[in-house]
Enzyme design. Structure first.
Site, PDB file in Angstrom:
ATOM      1  CB  CYS A 141      -0.977   0.059   0.671  1.00 43.34           C
ATOM      2  SG  CYS A 141      -1.760   1.880   1.787  1.00 43.34           S
ATOM      3  CB  CYS A 164      -0.456   2.239   4.056  1.00 41.46           C
ATOM      4  SG  CYS A 164      -2.406   2.030   2.995  1.00 41.46           S
ATOM      5  CG  ASP A 165       3.322   1.520   4.340  1.00 39.85           C
ATOM      6  OD1 ASP A 165       2.821   1.913   5.598  1.00 39.85           O
ATOM      7  OD2 ASP A 165       2.662  -0.085   4.377  1.00 39.85           O
TER       8      ASP A 165
END
Ligand code: NDP
Length: 315
Positions: A141, A144-145
């Site tokens: 992701c 997200c990261d």
């Protein structure tokens, strides 16, 4: 001895942001929801570290802590959270019909409404080194990261719209993004491929596959090979982003609920309604486009409101 079968007003399957948000709303509407958590209590977010994009947490929050907060909030309104895996369903096709749900292949409960929030699972390649370094630089992701790799070099694996989108997203943050494509073309839409080609700090390596992620505790590089020439090469990167598709967790509903060709449950218009009365779907199980915790939570809220209205319409 005959056993009385338990009757539940609102049964929620899955304990990600969609499931817990559905529970908060359903509980406050006095539907006395019961959640069956599934094997991975808390869902996909429990596999990430820091979540920086969920509104309300200005300093970010650990994925597990966020899911615990959501669980506690659901329980505060007397949601019953049960650890268990739904292994079989027998949904009624009638308006007002009762749905039968089997848990762990043994216990059967009856439900007036069911909210399905079983999510989707990111696909990984299955390499030992990839599994070992999940959370240490291997991620599925970018939204997200990606932030953790600011100014660094990363690779993205995949050739579809997700890979193209994740690569262009990462290119804004990272120093250099290399996309590994196993064929000699990208299957992503022309517009997305064009965007990739136009981005200066993205390099696409065709006919190239990942052999090993290098590093002990954190990613220090990758070894890749050209599947035409078998030539191997090591690339220094600190992040490895998989974008080779997701698998919606919908196998047990096949044949009963309308789905697309991949297995995402189809919902009607802007609602969470499936093709069966009293059965609603929320979160990634019905959303292959956005797949964010906050959009999943929003759709969980919608599913609870749809359940409440459905039950109200039966009176
Ligand atoms: P896709 O299934 O479209 O693509 C998966 C990609 O991963 C393919 O290119 C495939 O390669 C590659 N792949 C699969 N297995 C491996 C492997 N073992 N090694 C290397 N590569 C592998 O998934 P997406 O997540 O990209 O997209 C899913 C759906 O969501 C699509 O319908 C897409 O259009 C949509 N989407 C739309 C977006 C948008 O419109 N903004 C953004 C993101 C997704 P190969 O081509 O060789 O088979």
């Amino acid at each position: 001895m005959s056993e009385t079968i338990e009757r539940i007003k609102c049964l929620i399957i899955g304990s990600g942001p969609a499931g817990y948000t559905a529970a908060i709303y359903a509980a406050r509407a006095d539907l006395k929801p019961v959640i069956y958590t599934g094997m991975q209590m808390g869902g996909q977010l429990t596999t990430t570290t820091e979540v920086d994009n969920f509104p309300g947490y200005p300093n970010g929050i650990d994925g597990n802590a966020l899911m615990n907060d959501l669980k506690n909030q659901a329980e505060r309104f007397e949601t019953e959270v049960r650890f268990g895996v739904v292994t079989k369903v027998d949904f009624s096709k009638e308006i007002g019909g009762i749905h039968k749900i089997t848990i762990d292949e043994s216990k059967t409960v009856e439900a007036e409404t069911v909210i399905i929030s079983t999510g989707a699972t990111a696909r990984y390649l299955g390499l030992e080194s990839e599994e070992r370094l999940k959370g240490g630089g291997v991620s599925a992701c970018a939204t997200c990261d990606g932030f953790f790799y600011k100014g660094q070099d990363v690779i993205v694996i995949g050739a579809g719209d997700s890979a193209a989108e994740e690569a262009t997203y990462l290119a804004n943050i990272c120093n250099k993004v290399t996309i590994l494509v196993r064929k000699d073309y990208m299957r992503a839409s022309k517009a997305m491929v064009h965007r990739v080609e136009k981005t200066e700090n993205i390099e696409v390596m065709y006919n190239t596959e990942l052999e090993e992620v290098l590093g002990d505790k954190v990613v220090e590089g990758v070894r890749v090979f050209n599947n035409q020439t078998n030539e191997k090469q090591e690339i220094d990167v600190t992040g490895v982003f998989l974008a080779i598709g997701h698998k919606p967790n919908s196998d047990i509903f096949k044949g009963m609920l309308d789905m697309d060709e991949v297995g995402y449950i189809l919902t009607k218009g802007k609602s969470s309604k499936t093709n069966l009365p009293g059965i609603f779907a929320a979160g990634d199980i019905q959303d292959k486009d956005y797949r964010q915790a906050v959009t999943a939570a929003g759709s969980g809220c919608m599913a609870a409101l749809d359940s409440e209205r459905y039950l109200g319409s039966l009176k």
